[in-house]
Design a protein around this motif. Structure first.
Motif, short mmCIF file in Angstrom:
data_model
loop_
_atom_site.label_atom_id
_atom_site.label_comp_id
_atom_site.label_asym_id
_atom_site.label_seq_id
_atom_site.Cartn_x
_atom_site.Cartn_y
_atom_site.Cartn_z
N ALA A 1 -7.63 58.00 107.51
CA ALA A 1 -8.30 57.18 106.51
C ALA A 1 -8.60 55.82 107.12
O ALA A 1 -7.82 55.29 107.92
CB ALA A 1 -7.43 57.02 105.26
N THR B 1 -10.92 49.71 104.31
CA THR B 1 -12.24 49.57 103.70
C THR B 1 -13.04 48.36 104.18
O THR B 1 -14.18 48.18 103.75
CB THR B 1 -12.12 49.52 102.16
N THR C 1 -13.75 48.28 107.36
CA THR C 1 -14.35 48.86 108.57
C THR C 1 -15.86 48.97 108.41
O THR C 1 -16.36 49.43 107.38
CB THR C 1 -13.78 50.27 108.83
N ILE D 1 -21.40 50.91 107.71
CA ILE D 1 -20.61 51.58 106.67
C ILE D 1 -20.59 50.69 105.43
O ILE D 1 -20.24 49.52 105.50
CB ILE D 1 -19.18 51.85 107.17
N PHE E 1 -16.79 53.69 100.40
CA PHE E 1 -15.61 54.53 100.66
C PHE E 1 -15.25 55.30 99.40
O PHE E 1 -15.46 54.82 98.28
CB PHE E 1 -14.42 53.68 101.10
N THR E 2 -14.69 56.50 99.61
CA THR E 2 -14.19 57.30 98.50
C THR E 2 -12.70 57.57 98.70
O THR E 2 -12.15 57.31 99.78
CB THR E 2 -14.94 58.64 98.41
N THR F 1 -10.08 56.10 97.76
CA THR F 1 -9.38 54.91 98.25
C THR F 1 -7.93 54.87 97.74
O THR F 1 -7.63 55.28 96.62
CB THR F 1 -10.12 53.64 97.83
N GLY G 1 -9.57 54.52 102.82
CA GLY G 1 -10.31 55.59 102.17
C GLY G 1 -11.18 56.35 103.15
O GLY G 1 -11.12 56.14 104.37
N GLN G 2 -12.02 57.24 102.60
CA GLN G 2 -12.95 58.04 103.39
C GLN G 2 -14.34 57.43 103.32
O GLN G 2 -14.77 56.94 102.26
CB GLN G 2 -12.98 59.48 102.87
N ILE G 3 -15.04 57.45 104.44
CA ILE G 3 -16.37 56.84 104.52
C ILE G 3 -17.35 57.64 103.68
O ILE G 3 -17.47 58.86 103.81
CB ILE G 3 -16.84 56.76 105.98
N SER H 1 -23.09 55.56 105.48
CA SER H 1 -23.21 54.93 106.79
C SER H 1 -24.44 55.48 107.51
O SER H 1 -25.10 56.41 107.03
CB SER H 1 -21.97 55.20 107.64
#
Length: 220
Positions: free
Chosen positions: A83, A86, A88, A137, A140-141, A143, A152-154, A157
């Motif tokens: 993960a 956020t 990033t 990016i 995010f999901t 989170t 979280g997941q990107i 992007s």
């Protein structure tokens, strides 16, 4: 001179002669003026953080080691494997698959190879795993707060992906070069001097360099 262990068929080690008095090649990606960045076209993305992912469970990292170079932190995630913090905005992930049985952590090829055992002072490894780079990016999901940070997941992007090679296809310059590295499995930390290059599925070339510290993440 230490013996170099050939743990997988994807390793190529140059055998040309060299002058032992020559210094190790100095890495510098172009454009840009840092030794922690990747380059796409005329744009350079600085990646001050590095993570070595080692896992012998099922999934993307099965029988492989992966490096992630990022401008933000990452953590282990039992559901999604890794993960991203956020904040990033860009990262590169490169994977070198193994073709041997599942190794223990200490037996993973990255820890066994000896770059300084090669007369040229480095190892070239053909990258035959999943490579991806993302920048800009913005979302995010899934989170999750961790201390004062959120991971979280990107979700959104600009991405450049390459997944393996068709049977019989050459690597086309997909090379991960290790000039030098140290590691401490007690603290799960290390240092690396490396460079890498690959071509995504649309023919876009991603190249980068990292000289600095990394953290080892395991047990995804």
């Amino acid at each position: 001179m230490k013996k170099i262990f050939y743990l997988c068929a994807i390793i190529i080690i140059h055998s040309c002669a060299s002058d032992n008095n020559e210094p190790t090649p100095v890495l510098q990606s172009v454009p840009g003026d840092t030794d922690t960045e990747f380059v796409i076209g005329t744009n350079a993305y600085v990646t001050p953080k590095a993570y070595l992912l080692v896992d012998d469970a099922a999934g993307d990292y099965d029988r492989a080691f992966t490096f992630v170079f990022s401008d933000g932190e990452i953590i282990e995630d039992a559901t999604n494997q890794i993960a991203f913090e956020t904040s990033t905005t860009h990262y590169t992930k490169i994977t070198c698959n193994l073709i041997t049985t599942k190794p223990t952590l200490a037996e993973t090829s990255f820890f066994v190879w000896d770059p300084q055992g090669n007369p040229l002072g480095y190892l070239d490894i053909i990258m035959e795993g999943q490579h991806s780079s993302e920048h800009d990016i913005t979302g995010f999901t899934n989170t999750t707060p961790v201390g004062t940070q959120t991971f979280g997941q990107i979700a959104s992007s600009i991405a450049y992906d390459h997944v393996g090679f068709p049977d019989g296809e050459a690597a086309h310059g997909h090379v991960f070069r290790i000039n030098a590295r140290t590691f401490d499995l007690a603290t799960n930390t290390g240092t690396i001097d490396c460079s890498y290059s690959y071509e995504d599925g649309s023919g876009v070339v991603v190249s980068g360099v990292f000289v600095g510290n990394f953290e080892i993440l395991t047990a995804f």
